[in-house]
Design an enzyme around this catalytic site. Structure first.
Site, mmCIF file in Angstrom:
data_model
loop_
_atom_site.group_PDB
_atom_site.id
_atom_site.type_symbol
_atom_site.label_atom_id
_atom_site.label_comp_id
_atom_site.label_asym_id
_atom_site.label_seq_id
_atom_site.Cartn_x
_atom_site.Cartn_y
_atom_site.Cartn_z
ATOM 1 N N LEU A 263 0.851 -1.187 0.000
ATOM 2 C CA LEU A 263 0.000 0.000 0.000
ATOM 3 C C LEU A 263 0.886 1.235 0.000
ATOM 4 O O LEU A 263 1.811 1.334 0.807
ATOM 5 C CB LEU A 263 -0.904 0.008 1.242
ATOM 6 C CG LEU A 263 -1.738 1.278 1.465
ATOM 7 C CD1 LEU A 263 -2.762 1.449 0.347
ATOM 8 C CD2 LEU A 263 -2.452 1.209 2.819
ATOM 9 N N ILE B 79 4.556 -0.940 3.166
ATOM 10 C CA ILE B 79 4.201 0.439 2.866
ATOM 11 C C ILE B 79 5.166 0.923 1.786
ATOM 12 O O ILE B 79 6.379 0.845 1.951
ATOM 13 C CB ILE B 79 4.288 1.338 4.111
ATOM 14 C CG1 ILE B 79 3.381 0.788 5.227
ATOM 15 C CG2 ILE B 79 3.901 2.763 3.742
ATOM 16 C CD1 ILE B 79 1.914 0.665 4.858
ATOM 17 N N LYS B 80 4.606 1.400 0.681
ATOM 18 C CA LYS B 80 5.435 1.848 -0.440
ATOM 19 C C LYS B 80 5.864 3.298 -0.222
ATOM 20 O O LYS B 80 5.038 4.185 -0.010
ATOM 21 C CB LYS B 80 4.668 1.715 -1.756
ATOM 22 C CG LYS B 80 4.382 0.282 -2.140
ATOM 23 C CD LYS B 80 3.565 0.177 -3.422
ATOM 24 C CE LYS B 80 4.413 0.395 -4.659
ATOM 25 N NZ LYS B 80 3.629 0.125 -5.901
ATOM 26 N N ILE B 81 7.174 3.507 -0.279
ATOM 27 C CA ILE B 81 7.761 4.840 -0.135
ATOM 28 C C ILE B 81 8.677 5.076 -1.332
ATOM 29 O O ILE B 81 9.517 4.226 -1.648
ATOM 30 C CB ILE B 81 8.578 4.951 1.167
ATOM 31 C CG1 ILE B 81 7.662 4.749 2.384
ATOM 32 C CG2 ILE B 81 9.295 6.297 1.254
ATOM 33 C CD1 ILE B 81 8.406 4.755 3.717
#
Length: 369
Positions: free
Chosen positions: A107, A138-140
């Site tokens: 996400l 978590i996509k960064i």
């Protein structure tokens, strides 16, 4: 046994670059796990924009949440987390069987935070805590601000899928951030096992130079960039710095190939899957590419650990006038801008559907799925 099984045996994970409620409710995603060795998936604002805009599968949920007073980002996150936690549960047996190496879903933080490291760290922690799934990344983005956020998020124990990487140098910056985060955890007496992948975008290179180089060079740049990054990845995994962390219990940040659907209609539709076969990596692919590869793809061997002909090919592009470093920066910036636009489109379609559905009910004609 089809080609996807061969990749799995080679040691490469296949993740679906898509998530829709339809994939979940029809059992299609479960079939992909069973028939095509799919062991994870990724999402982004564009994927959710298309899913919500082009189906009515979200309409009831949008109506209910809008009636509760929710809107914008808050409403979207409810929808996204409902899909992704369900998908995470589907992949949980794989995650557990591989001791956390595989079986992940992803996400993304809001693309509007791309230049704000502090806000990115805060949102990453909030999203991961809210999902309550050990196998949710978590996509960064691997931008300069993102690199700061990656280190801090890893230190905080938040699993990270580093997105929007376009070169060896950008990959190494993200990998170094991951290492620093793990080293800080060890110093602080914390568990060094925090999952992460680093996503190299491939096909966008070839789209960017198609009209600028001789035809003989078409569809070769992205693969050469990937090969160069793969060499750096393999070298990092045997470095003394990494070995020390591995001995302490850390897991490698795996290299992931993203943007691997063929964009050139003149090229094979399985081009990037066949070229990027490599152990201990991930290829995340659109449904169309997955089905094509299962139908007629082939696995003819593994990518060379030393990068093979990458430097020779990149020299040919340099001679043709391609500034690889400048283009990597440009592609990362354009990728961030594209996701920000998709985010805006996503918020607009949610607002439009919310208004239409609430208005429909007030007029006595509520729309159902």
């Amino acid at each position: 046994m089809n080609a996807t099984d061969h990749l799995h045996e080679l040691g490469q994970s296949l993740w679906l670059d898509n998530i829709t409620r339809g994939l979940l409710v029809t059992g299609t995603l479960q079939r992909y796990l069973r028939d095509f060795a799919v062991t994870g998936l990724t999402s982004n604002p564009t994927i959710f924009d298309h899913a919500i805009r082009n189906t009515d599968l979200y309409d009831t949920a949008i109506h209910e949440k809008a009636a509760e007073g929710k809107s914008g980002e808050a409403l979207f996150l409810d929808l996204a987390l409902a899909d992704l936690t369900q998908a995470a549960d589907l992949f949980r047996p794989i995650h557990e069987a591989t001791a956390g190496v595989d079986g992940w879903v992803s996400l993304e933080v809001s693309p509007l935070l791309v230049n704000d490291a502090v806000a990115t760290v805060r949102e990453a922690a909030q999203l991961h805590a809210r999902a309550q799934r050990a196998n949710l990344f978590i996509k960064i983005p691997g931008t300069p601000a993102g690199v700061i956020a990656i280190e801090e998020s890893i230190f905080a124990g938040v699993p990270v899928n580093v997105t929007l990487l376009f070169s060896r140098e950008q990959y190494l910056a993200a990998a170094a951030a991951y290492l620093r985060g793990i080293e800080r955890r060890i110093t602080a007496g914390l568990d060094p096992k925090v999952g992460s992948v680093a996503s190299i975008f491939v096909s966008r290179w070839d789209v960017a130079v198609k009209d600028k180089v001789p035809e003989a060079l078409h569809n070769h740049l992205g693969i050469a960039i990937a090969k160069r990054a793969y060499r750096a990845y393999r070298e990092l995994l045997v470095s003394p710095r990494w070995r020390k962390l591995a001995d302490a219990g850390a897991q490698p940040q795996r290299l992931l190939w993203a943007s691997t659907g063929t964009k050139d209609p003149a090229a094979p539709d399985t081009l990037y899957l066949q070229a990027l076969a490599a152990p201990n990596t991930i290829n995340t692919i659109p449904e169309k590419t997955l089905l094509a590869f299962a139908d007629h793809g082939t696995v003819s061997g593994s990518m060379a650990a030393d990068g093979g002909d990458a430097e020779t090919v990149l020299a040919a592009f340099a001679q043709a006038g391609v500034d690889e470093a400048a283009l990597a920066t440009q592609l990362q910036r354009e990728g961030a801008e594209s996701f920000s636009k998709s985010w805006g489109d996503l918020m607009a379609v949610i607002a439009s559907k919310s208004a239409t559905l609430v208005k429909s009910e007030s007029g006595g004609g509520r729309k159902h799925d």
